[in-house]
Design a protein around this motif. Structure first.
Motif, PDB file in Angstrom:
ATOM      1  N   GLU A 211      57.391  46.907  67.254  1.00 42.37           N
ATOM      2  CA  GLU A 211      57.227  45.550  67.011  1.00 42.37           C
ATOM      3  C   GLU A 211      55.925  45.122  66.689  1.00 42.37           C
ATOM      4  N   ALA A 212      54.998  45.939  66.959  1.00 43.92           N
ATOM      5  CA  ALA A 212      53.467  45.457  66.839  1.00 43.92           C
ATOM      6  C   ALA A 212      53.155  45.882  65.614  1.00 43.92           C
ATOM      7  N   TRP A 213      53.585  46.835  64.853  1.00 47.87           N
ATOM      8  CA  TRP A 213      53.483  47.301  63.307  1.00 47.87           C
ATOM      9  C   TRP A 213      54.349  46.011  62.530  1.00 47.87           C
ATOM     10  N   LEU A 214      55.404  45.711  62.875  1.00 45.69           N
ATOM     11  CA  LEU A 214      55.940  44.521  62.180  1.00 45.69           C
ATOM     12  C   LEU A 214      55.430  43.348  62.370  1.00 45.69           C
ATOM     13  N   ALA A 215      54.497  43.259  63.535  1.00 45.36           N
ATOM     14  CA  ALA A 215      53.699  41.951  63.454  1.00 45.36           C
ATOM     15  C   ALA A 215      52.696  41.729  62.515  1.00 45.36           C
ATOM     16  N   ARG A 216      52.123  42.895  61.958  1.00 44.96           N
ATOM     17  CA  ARG A 216      50.959  42.770  60.876  1.00 44.96           C
ATOM     18  C   ARG A 216      51.631  42.795  59.752  1.00 44.96           C
ATOM     19  N   TYR A 217      53.016  43.441  59.518  1.00 48.93           N
ATOM     20  CA  TYR A 217      53.585  43.293  58.098  1.00 48.93           C
ATOM     21  C   TYR A 217      53.794  42.015  57.583  1.00 48.93           C
ATOM     22  N   GLN A 218      53.398  41.939  55.966  1.00 46.01           N
ATOM     23  CA  GLN A 218      53.222  40.649  55.140  1.00 46.01           C
ATOM     24  C   GLN A 218      54.663  39.985  55.275  1.00 46.01           C
ATOM     25  N   ARG A 219      55.713  40.730  55.554  1.00 48.05           N
ATOM     26  CA  ARG A 219      57.070  40.037  55.112  1.00 48.05           C
ATOM     27  C   ARG A 219      57.634  39.829  56.500  1.00 48.05           C
ATOM     28  N   LYS A 220      57.332  38.405  57.110  1.00 50.75           N
ATOM     29  CA  LYS A 220      57.848  38.262  58.531  1.00 50.75           C
ATOM     30  C   LYS A 220      59.316  38.126  58.651  1.00 50.75           C
ATOM     31  N   GLY A 221      59.996  37.988  59.897  1.00 49.85           N
ATOM     32  CA  GLY A 221      61.289  38.060  59.973  1.00 49.85           C
ATOM     33  C   GLY A 221      62.137  39.201  59.409  1.00 49.85           C
ATOM     34  N   VAL A 222      61.746  40.273  59.624  1.00 51.80           N
ATOM     35  CA  VAL A 222      62.357  41.326  59.282  1.00 51.80           C
ATOM     36  C   VAL A 222      63.735  41.477  59.581  1.00 51.80           C
ATOM     37  N   PRO A 249      48.234  44.613  65.197  1.00 52.35           N
ATOM     38  CA  PRO A 249      47.509  45.775  64.772  1.00 52.35           C
ATOM     39  C   PRO A 249      46.295  45.285  63.939  1.00 52.35           C
ATOM     40  N   ALA A 250      45.092  45.626  63.831  1.00 53.52           N
ATOM     41  CA  ALA A 250      43.919  45.559  62.836  1.00 53.52           C
ATOM     42  C   ALA A 250      44.318  45.882  61.589  1.00 53.52           C
ATOM     43  N   ALA A 251      45.141  47.049  61.482  1.00 49.73           N
ATOM     44  CA  ALA A 251      45.639  47.559  59.915  1.00 49.73           C
ATOM     45  C   ALA A 251      46.974  48.592  60.128  1.00 49.73           C
ATOM     46  N   ILE A 252      47.598  48.380  59.210  1.00 52.64           N
ATOM     47  CA  ILE A 252      48.767  49.480  59.172  1.00 52.64           C
ATOM     48  C   ILE A 252      49.002  50.084  57.692  1.00 52.64           C
TER      49      ILE A 252
END
Length: 330
Positions: A211-222, A249-252
């Protein structure tokens, strides 16, 4: 340009040279009223009704009236790369496809029709490596029907700029009204120099996108389908640098190891923390893990207008191998 024994420019190409790489010079003013010339190098895609279509390395198709030609010749394929790993277009296309698998696919001769509920064009487009086994118009009709049955637009992914790429198919699609929506490039480089930057400083690696990684991922609502695509590939790793405040996260980043290749994607940094080397740290940690698994070369995909990313990757030793495009059915 081709020059005759008398020192005059000559046109030494004909319609029989369709499919070959050519260099032509034409009058910038098709009416011939000026003395300025324009040079074009690319694959001769067609020569019909007095008009040449030449597809450049970038994928741009140039229309040239035959009457404006002043010189032309067949030229050798673009010189081989002088740095980075050796690779063919087909090898890289197949490696990239295995790193971003659809949830559904079907063969049409040498074409692969791919679908993943619309999550990214890469997973929802045709990869045409070979002959579809049908005349082109019939094959494109079959493609439209296949995607329409899934409620999706029909896309064909093509490539230009390397030996074995699909300049001719690009021209054929444009002639039939297919619209090029996106152009990006696949870049390659040696893996070890990227890993040499690894200092083991705070990068967390995982086999799953949490969930943390997905929170930074640019495509929301995966969606569940998107998670399947993100997790697809021979050996998938996700990297993150935790935020100091416990938030996203600061970066992924994401890496797929496949034989000698390590493919990078989804390298993203908190906008407030950019230009601090976080993307390099993520890629270095992923590269070190890929080296441990036997990889030696790296690839990634970057859009042509992403100036920041292109500068970052060039500084890490990557360079463009070929351009790729997504054409949408009219």
């Amino acid at each position: 340009m081709e020059i005759s024994a008398t020192g005059r420019l000559e046109v030494r190409i004909t319609a029989a040279d369709v499919g070959k790489r050519v260099s032509v010079r034409r009058l910038a003013d098709a009416a011939g009223s000026g003395e300025k010339f324009t040079d074009t190098v690319g694959v001769l895609a067609s020569w019909d009704d007095g008009v040449l279509l030449i597809t450049r390395k970038s994928g741009e198709t140039v229309r040239i009236p035959e009457a404006s030609l002043v010189a032309g010749k067949v030229v050798p394929a673009a010189p081989a790369r002088r740095r980075g790993p050796a690779a063919t277009y087909e090898e890289l296309a197949r490696v990239a496809a295995r790193a971003w698998r659809p949830v559904e696919s079907e063969r049409l001769g040498g074409w692969e029709l791919r679908a993943a509920a619309g999550f990214t064009r890469r997973a929802n487009s045709v990869l045409p490596l070979g002959d579809p086994g049908l005349p082109l118009d019939a094959a494109l009709d079959a493609v439209r029907r296949w995607y329409a049955a899934r409620g999706l637009p029909a896309y064909v992914q093509t490539a230009t700029g390397a030996e074995g790429t699909q300049e001719l198919l690009c021209a054929e699609l444009e002639e039939r009204g297919w619209e090029r929506e996106v152009t990006a490039e696949l870049w390659i480089g040696a893996l070890a120099p990227v890993a040499d930057r690894h200092e083991g400083s705070g990068v967390v690696l995982s086999r799953e996108a949490d969930e943390a990684w997905l929170a930074r991922y640019q495509r929301k609502g995966v969606s569940d389908v998107a998670l399947k695509v993100l997790g697809s590939g021979p050996s998938v790793w996700f990297a993150s640098i935790p935020a100091e405040d416990g938030g996203a996260p600061a970066a992924i980043g994401r890496c797929v190891v496949d034989g000698r290749w390590a493919g990078f994607a989804a390298v993203e940094v908190d906008p407030a923390l950019r230009r601090r080397g976080l993307a390099r740290r993520v890629m270095a940690a992923l590269s070190a893990r890929a080296l441990d698994e036997g990889a030696s070369a790296a690839w990634l995909q970057v859009e042509t207008d992403n100036v920041g990313a292109r500068g970052l990757y060039a500084g890490m030793g990557f360079a463009a191998h070929h351009a790729y495009h997504h054409y949408r059915s009219a």
